[in-house]
Design a protein around this motif. Structure first.
Motif, PDB file in Angstrom:
ATOM      1  N   UNK A   1     118.092  87.796 -46.350  1.00  0.00           N
ATOM      2  CA  UNK A   1     118.066  87.857 -47.810  1.00  0.00           C
ATOM      3  C   UNK A   1     118.237  86.448 -48.367  1.00  0.00           C
ATOM      4  N   UNK A   2     117.301  86.044 -49.229  1.00  0.00           N
ATOM      5  CA  UNK A   2     117.317  84.674 -49.737  1.00  0.00           C
ATOM      6  C   UNK A   2     117.149  84.662 -51.254  1.00  0.00           C
ATOM      7  N   UNK A   3     117.653  83.599 -51.832  1.00  0.00           N
ATOM      8  CA  UNK A   3     117.489  83.333 -53.267  1.00  0.00           C
ATOM      9  C   UNK A   3     116.648  82.086 -53.405  1.00  0.00           C
ATOM     10  N   UNK A   4     115.540  82.190 -54.135  1.00  0.00           N
ATOM     11  CA  UNK A   4     114.634  81.056 -54.325  1.00  0.00           C
ATOM     12  C   UNK A   4     114.568  80.700 -55.801  1.00  0.00           C
ATOM     13  N   UNK A   5     114.861  79.448 -56.113  1.00  0.00           N
ATOM     14  CA  UNK A   5     114.729  78.952 -57.475  1.00  0.00           C
ATOM     15  C   UNK A   5     113.399  78.214 -57.610  1.00  0.00           C
ATOM     16  N   UNK A   6     112.656  78.543 -58.650  1.00  0.00           N
ATOM     17  CA  UNK A   6     111.424  77.855 -59.068  1.00  0.00           C
ATOM     18  C   UNK A   6     110.195  78.330 -58.307  1.00  0.00           C
ATOM     19  N   UNK A   7     109.086  78.351 -59.025  1.00  0.00           N
ATOM     20  CA  UNK A   7     107.780  78.586 -58.413  1.00  0.00           C
ATOM     21  C   UNK A   7     107.285  77.257 -57.860  1.00  0.00           C
TER      22      UNK A   7
ATOM     23  N   UNK B   1     126.252  85.748 -63.115  1.00  0.00           N
ATOM     24  CA  UNK B   1     126.116  87.078 -62.520  1.00  0.00           C
ATOM     25  C   UNK B   1     125.587  87.039 -61.087  1.00  0.00           C
ATOM     26  N   UNK B   2     125.297  85.834 -60.582  1.00  0.00           N
ATOM     27  CA  UNK B   2     124.772  85.715 -59.222  1.00  0.00           C
ATOM     28  C   UNK B   2     125.925  85.615 -58.221  1.00  0.00           C
ATOM     29  N   UNK B   3     125.905  86.457 -57.211  1.00  0.00           N
ATOM     30  CA  UNK B   3     126.900  86.408 -56.142  1.00  0.00           C
ATOM     31  C   UNK B   3     126.241  85.754 -54.925  1.00  0.00           C
ATOM     32  N   UNK B   4     126.469  84.470 -54.754  1.00  0.00           N
ATOM     33  CA  UNK B   4     125.793  83.708 -53.713  1.00  0.00           C
ATOM     34  C   UNK B   4     126.110  84.213 -52.319  1.00  0.00           C
ATOM     35  N   UNK B   5     127.303  84.752 -52.125  1.00  0.00           N
ATOM     36  CA  UNK B   5     127.714  85.197 -50.792  1.00  0.00           C
ATOM     37  C   UNK B   5     126.855  86.344 -50.260  1.00  0.00           C
ATOM     38  N   UNK B   6     126.083  87.003 -51.127  1.00  0.00           N
ATOM     39  CA  UNK B   6     125.212  88.091 -50.692  1.00  0.00           C
ATOM     40  C   UNK B   6     123.943  87.587 -49.998  1.00  0.00           C
ATOM     41  N   UNK B   7     123.682  86.288 -50.146  1.00  0.00           N
ATOM     42  CA  UNK B   7     122.446  85.727 -49.601  1.00  0.00           C
ATOM     43  C   UNK B   7     122.712  84.973 -48.292  1.00  0.00           C
ATOM     44  N   UNK B   8     121.678  84.925 -47.445  1.00  0.00           N
ATOM     45  CA  UNK B   8     121.754  84.172 -46.193  1.00  0.00           C
ATOM     46  C   UNK B   8     121.309  82.727 -46.382  1.00  0.00           C
ATOM     47  N   UNK B   9     120.589  82.457 -47.462  1.00  0.00           N
ATOM     48  CA  UNK B   9     120.131  81.092 -47.738  1.00  0.00           C
ATOM     49  C   UNK B   9     119.695  80.991 -49.194  1.00  0.00           C
ATOM     50  N   UNK B  10     119.784  79.785 -49.732  1.00  0.00           N
ATOM     51  CA  UNK B  10     119.325  79.495 -51.093  1.00  0.00           C
ATOM     52  C   UNK B  10     118.364  78.321 -51.024  1.00  0.00           C
ATOM     53  N   UNK B  11     117.187  78.486 -51.622  1.00  0.00           N
ATOM     54  CA  UNK B  11     116.188  77.420 -51.666  1.00  0.00           C
ATOM     55  C   UNK B  11     115.979  76.974 -53.109  1.00  0.00           C
ATOM     56  N   UNK B  12     115.987  75.665 -53.326  1.00  0.00           N
ATOM     57  CA  UNK B  12     115.634  75.103 -54.639  1.00  0.00           C
ATOM     58  C   UNK B  12     114.367  74.289 -54.440  1.00  0.00           C
TER      59      UNK B  12
ATOM     60  N   UNK C   1     114.434  70.825 -52.162  1.00  0.00           N
ATOM     61  CA  UNK C   1     113.233  70.008 -51.977  1.00  0.00           C
ATOM     62  C   UNK C   1     113.184  68.959 -53.079  1.00  0.00           C
ATOM     63  N   UNK C   2     113.057  67.697 -52.705  1.00  0.00           N
ATOM     64  CA  UNK C   2     112.946  66.617 -53.686  1.00  0.00           C
ATOM     65  C   UNK C   2     111.701  65.792 -53.384  1.00  0.00           C
ATOM     66  N   UNK C   3     111.243  65.080 -54.394  1.00  0.00           N
ATOM     67  CA  UNK C   3     110.019  64.291 -54.259  1.00  0.00           C
ATOM     68  C   UNK C   3     110.283  62.793 -54.148  1.00  0.00           C
TER      69      UNK C   3
END
Length: 436
Positions: free
Chosen positions: A169-175, A246-257, A296-298
């Motif tokens: 389970x992952x949380x992804x920020x941004x398209x 309202x986001x509970x980060x501990x529910x996710x296995x990874x977070x991508x920005x 991810x940075x440029x």
């Protein structure tokens, strides 16, 4: 002179493909004469591996940078009839990671490269050894090295079975143009159904587009074992509607920005920095365990702004791709090596807890550790040290170098020592998946 220059230019052409769906067409047009790099695929694979093994980007930063090390092909005069394991141990200041040769295909020849062959793989006279070295002359021990050890020596050091992280389970920020490739890559690393929360502007419509594309993939593959990820939209816009409380980060296995270049008013890296500051505040408020956060940075200069943020690993996409293209343009054979290193199947590069190979507080040479790893059909390429709470990556140490490893407490779910071993491994189906 002009003829030689023409030959050089003709043999050192490398092309970049942004849309990975066009890769097959590009390979047909190229007729396998020139390496083609799918930048979207490469970046996506690195981003996913950084979540599975935080610190991964530092390893690839060294492998892709010619200032740190180089990967070369080497012919060993007396290699015929010997095994890969025997020859690998003879490199005093280099790390043998594979073999390569030319295969006849009618009127042409094609280079074939195998990474992490089994130690008892018999070498032929025309085989070349793929070696990592530090841009210096390789030293080869001419003496026969005994690579046989007692079975109980290996068993004594298997304190617990190896394990690899299972991201479900992952949380992804941004398209991002690479988001579908990232999801495809994650899906190859889990046996469970992948769950994704996509936080971005116009989240509902974007999720529908992604789901539609992934459905097309399933129809093409027609694999009864393949499952389509579940994607849940979360409306998020830094310039308008956003709420992280309202986001509970501990529910996710990874977070991508991911780098979002869709807005002209704010550059992608500024958005990434702002998001990490908000996540830092969220973590401070709830005081809960957080999953690996990969950004991810440029622009490389952005790294200075990330020092006090909760990011675990950072992928500088522009640096990775430019360095990779330069390396392949100079040495086209590297394309097959990098592609294999980033592949979700076959050979995989990652971190192992050092207890798999050696008892804590035991003094041991790098050469002996290489021999022990060979017993698992693995190739040691370096180590991750933890010094003063900071990670330090060491690639290709000398075989004679002596180490003594100490135990430390760690939040890293794949090991509890002051050091991880960086390996190439094949047949990871024998590993256990663990939830991080």
């Amino acid at each position: 002179m002009n003829s030689n220059l023409s030959q050089f230019n003709a043999s050192n052409v490398v092309a970049e493909i942004v849309d990975s769906d066009k890769l097959k067409i590009a390979n047909v047009v190229s007729n396998a004469k020139h390496p083609i790099v799918s930048s979207g695929q490469i970046i996506s694979k690195i981003i996913v591996q950084c979540a599975r093994y935080p610190g991964y980007s530092h390893v690839y930063g060294k492998l892709f940078s010619e200032d740190e090390i180089e990967i070369s092909l080497n012919t060993i005069d007396d290699a015929e009839g010997k095994t890969f394991g025997e020859v690998a141990l003879r490199f005093e200041n280099g790390t043998a990671i594979g073999i390569s040769w030319f295969k006849d295909e009618g009127d042409s020849k094609r280079r074939v490269t195998i990474l992490n062959p089994e130690p008892d793989f018999d070498l032929a006279g025309d085989d070349e050894i793929v070696v990592i070295n530090r841009s210096s002359s390789l030293k080869l021990n001419k003496d026969q090295i005994d690579n046989v050890w007692e079975k109980n020596e290996i068993e004594e050091n298997i304190i617990f079975p190896s394990a690899r992280p299972n991201i479900k389970k992952v949380l992804i920020f941004s398209m991002n143009p690479n988001i579908i490739e990232i999801i495809r890559e994650m899906n190859q690393h889990t046996m469970d159904r992948l769950e994704i929360v996509l936080a971005c502007k116009d989240a509902v419509s974007n999720c529908e587009k992604i789901s539609s594309k992934l459905s097309e993939d399933l129809e093409k593959v027609k694999n009864i074992l393949a499952t389509q990820p579940h994607i849940e939209p979360m409306e998020f816009d830094l310039e308008g509607n956003w709420l992280l409380e309202n986001i509970q980060l501990s529910k996710f296995d990874a977070v991508f920005i991911l780098a979002d270049e869709s807005e002209s008013k704010v550059d992608a890296d500024s958005r990434t920095v702002l998001l990490l500051v908000l996540i830092k505040n969220l973590i401070s408020a709830v005081e809960e365990n957080t999953p690996p956060i990969v950004a991810e940075v440029l622009d490389k200069q952005t790294l200075d702004l990330l020092k006090d943020t909760p990011v675990n690993d950072t992928v500088i996409t522009t640096d990775f791709i430019s360095n990779l293209l330069l390396q392949i343009a100079r040495n086209p054979f590297l394309e097959s090596i990098y592609r294999e290193l980033l592949n979700a199947g076959g050979v995989e590069m990652g971190f192992r807890p050092i207890e798999r190979y050696v008892n804590v507080n035991e003094e041991i040479s790098h050469s002996r550790l290489v021999r022990r790893a060979q017993a698992f059909n693995e190739t040691v390429i370096g180590y991750e040290f933890i010094r003063h709470a900071k990670s330090e990556i060491v690639i290709n140490p000398d075989k004679k170098e002596i180490f003594k490893f100490k135990r430390r407490r760690s939040s890293n779910c794949i090991g509890t020592t002051a050091l991880h071993l960086i390996f190439l491994g094949k047949g990871l189906e024998n590993d256990k998946n663990i939830d991080c």
